[in-house]
Design a protein around this motif. Structure first.
Motif, PDB file in Angstrom:
ATOM      1  N   LEU A 264     -21.806  43.567  21.340  1.00 53.24           N
ATOM      2  CA  LEU A 264     -21.036  44.741  20.925  1.00 53.24           C
ATOM      3  C   LEU A 264     -19.770  44.951  21.759  1.00 53.24           C
ATOM      4  CD1 LEU A 264     -23.899  47.352  20.320  1.00 53.24           C
ATOM      5  CD2 LEU A 264     -22.664  46.014  18.611  1.00 53.24           C
ATOM      6  N   LEU A 265     -19.941  45.068  23.068  1.00 56.53           N
ATOM      7  CA  LEU A 265     -18.802  45.399  23.922  1.00 56.53           C
ATOM      8  C   LEU A 265     -17.758  44.288  23.938  1.00 56.53           C
ATOM      9  CD1 LEU A 265     -17.360  47.213  25.957  1.00 56.53           C
ATOM     10  CD2 LEU A 265     -18.803  46.223  27.758  1.00 56.53           C
ATOM     11  N   MET A 266     -18.187  43.069  24.206  1.00 56.23           N
ATOM     12  CA  MET A 266     -17.232  41.961  24.285  1.00 56.23           C
ATOM     13  C   MET A 266     -16.484  41.743  22.969  1.00 56.23           C
ATOM     14  SD  MET A 266     -17.847  38.096  25.721  1.00 56.23           S
ATOM     15  CE  MET A 266     -18.948  37.613  24.365  1.00 56.23           C
ATOM     16  N   PRO A 267     -17.167  41.710  21.816  1.00 62.22           N
ATOM     17  CA  PRO A 267     -16.422  41.574  20.555  1.00 62.22           C
ATOM     18  C   PRO A 267     -15.440  42.715  20.311  1.00 62.22           C
ATOM     19  CG  PRO A 267     -18.722  41.026  20.218  1.00 62.22           C
ATOM     20  CD  PRO A 267     -18.621  41.600  21.602  1.00 62.22           C
ATOM     21  N   LYS A 268     -15.804  43.929  20.720  1.00 60.52           N
ATOM     22  CA  LYS A 268     -14.891  45.060  20.533  1.00 60.52           C
ATOM     23  C   LYS A 268     -13.646  44.895  21.394  1.00 60.52           C
ATOM     24  CE  LYS A 268     -13.544  49.053  19.011  1.00 60.52           C
ATOM     25  NZ  LYS A 268     -13.142  49.222  17.585  1.00 60.52           N
ATOM     26  N   ILE A 269     -13.825  44.446  22.627  1.00 62.18           N
ATOM     27  CA  ILE A 269     -12.679  44.203  23.505  1.00 62.18           C
ATOM     28  C   ILE A 269     -11.769  43.140  22.903  1.00 62.18           C
ATOM     29  CG2 ILE A 269     -11.966  43.277  25.748  1.00 62.18           C
ATOM     30  CD1 ILE A 269     -14.528  44.531  26.917  1.00 62.18           C
ATOM     31  N   VAL A 270     -12.358  42.037  22.474  1.00 63.06           N
ATOM     32  CA  VAL A 270     -11.567  40.931  21.932  1.00 63.06           C
ATOM     33  C   VAL A 270     -10.875  41.342  20.639  1.00 63.06           C
ATOM     34  CG1 VAL A 270     -11.697  38.596  20.977  1.00 63.06           C
ATOM     35  CG2 VAL A 270     -12.975  39.180  23.053  1.00 63.06           C
TER      36      VAL A 270
END
Length: 238
Positions: free
Chosen positions: A222-228
């Motif tokens: 969740l977090l990493m894909p949102k950042i990217v």
């Protein structure tokens, strides 16, 4: 290759070796390369410099909000991050920063209210030492917690200044938050989806099946894909 910085602002008692940014540092660039390759296959227009390299920067800052803001401001000037991630109590410092997208993990928007009340308890002899012992951080590069009246009374001002940049107050930055269904701080209101909705709107958050301290599976899914995704929207024609 474009080199870009993401500033990660840790929560209370966190620091340079905090768990979530360590996970991001290890996995984010391989994930970006995979996403970039998929975009190239689809013919999406991209930067001439190619796939960007992201540095997730996390540094230990002072528990004193006034000192902390001086440190964070200097890092913003030095690093010129294109995105800021804030965790727990650190979300207030992240929200206060203007001109960049913000992604928050378990934002503790109401924690400064509680800390403001605790300030007066800290005037009682022995209370500061008791709190220091109870909330002693883990060993390592971690924020030193010292619960004095002079420090705690500054947190209400931090909250006011942070929320002055909220969507409700007319702030134009992008905000998105993640909340855990099993976050024990939600019971006390320290972490509150209702408060978040009040200041940032109903479509600016997501709830995951985890705790206050986002588990690795959700950091990666969740977090990493949102950042990217946020970074790609800044640098690519999507």
């Amino acid at each position: 290759m474009e080199n870009i910085n993401v500033l990660y602002i840790h929560g209370m008692g966190g620091g340079g070796d905090s768990r979530i940014p360590s996970i991001l540092k290890e996995h984010i660039n391989p994930y970006i390369e995979k996403c970039y390759a998929g975009m190239a296959d689809k013919g999406v227009a991209a930067l001439e410099t190619g796939c960007p390299h992201v540095s997730v920067v996390v540094r230990t800052y002072s528990f004193d909000p006034e000192v902390a803001w001086g440190q964070i401001s200097s890092w913003m000037e030095e690093l010129k991050p294109v995105l800021v991630v804030g965790e727990s109590l650190g979300s207030l410092n992240a929200i206060r920063i203007k001109g960049v997208p913000h992604i928050l993990v378990s934002p503790s928007l109401n924690a400064p209210v509680y800390l403001g009340y605790l300030a007066f308890l800290a005037l009682i002899p022995g209370v500061t030492q008791l709190f220091d012992r109870i909330y002693r951080p883990k060993d390592g590069d971690r924020q030193r917690l010292h619960f004095t009246f002079r420090t705690l009374r500054k947190y209400r001002r931090l909250r006011r200044e942070a929320l002055a940049n909220s969507s409700r107050a007319g702030g134009r930055d992008a905000f998105f938050a993640f909340f855990g269904t099993h976050d024990h701080y939600r019971r006390s209101g320290i972490v509150s989806i209702r408060t978040w909705r009040k200041y940032f709107g109903p479509s600016t958050y997501r709830v995951y099946e985890g705790t206050h301290f986002m588990e690795e599976e959700f950091v990666l899914s969740l977090l990493m894909p949102k950042i990217v995704d946020s970074l790609f929207k800044l640098f690519y024609y999507l």
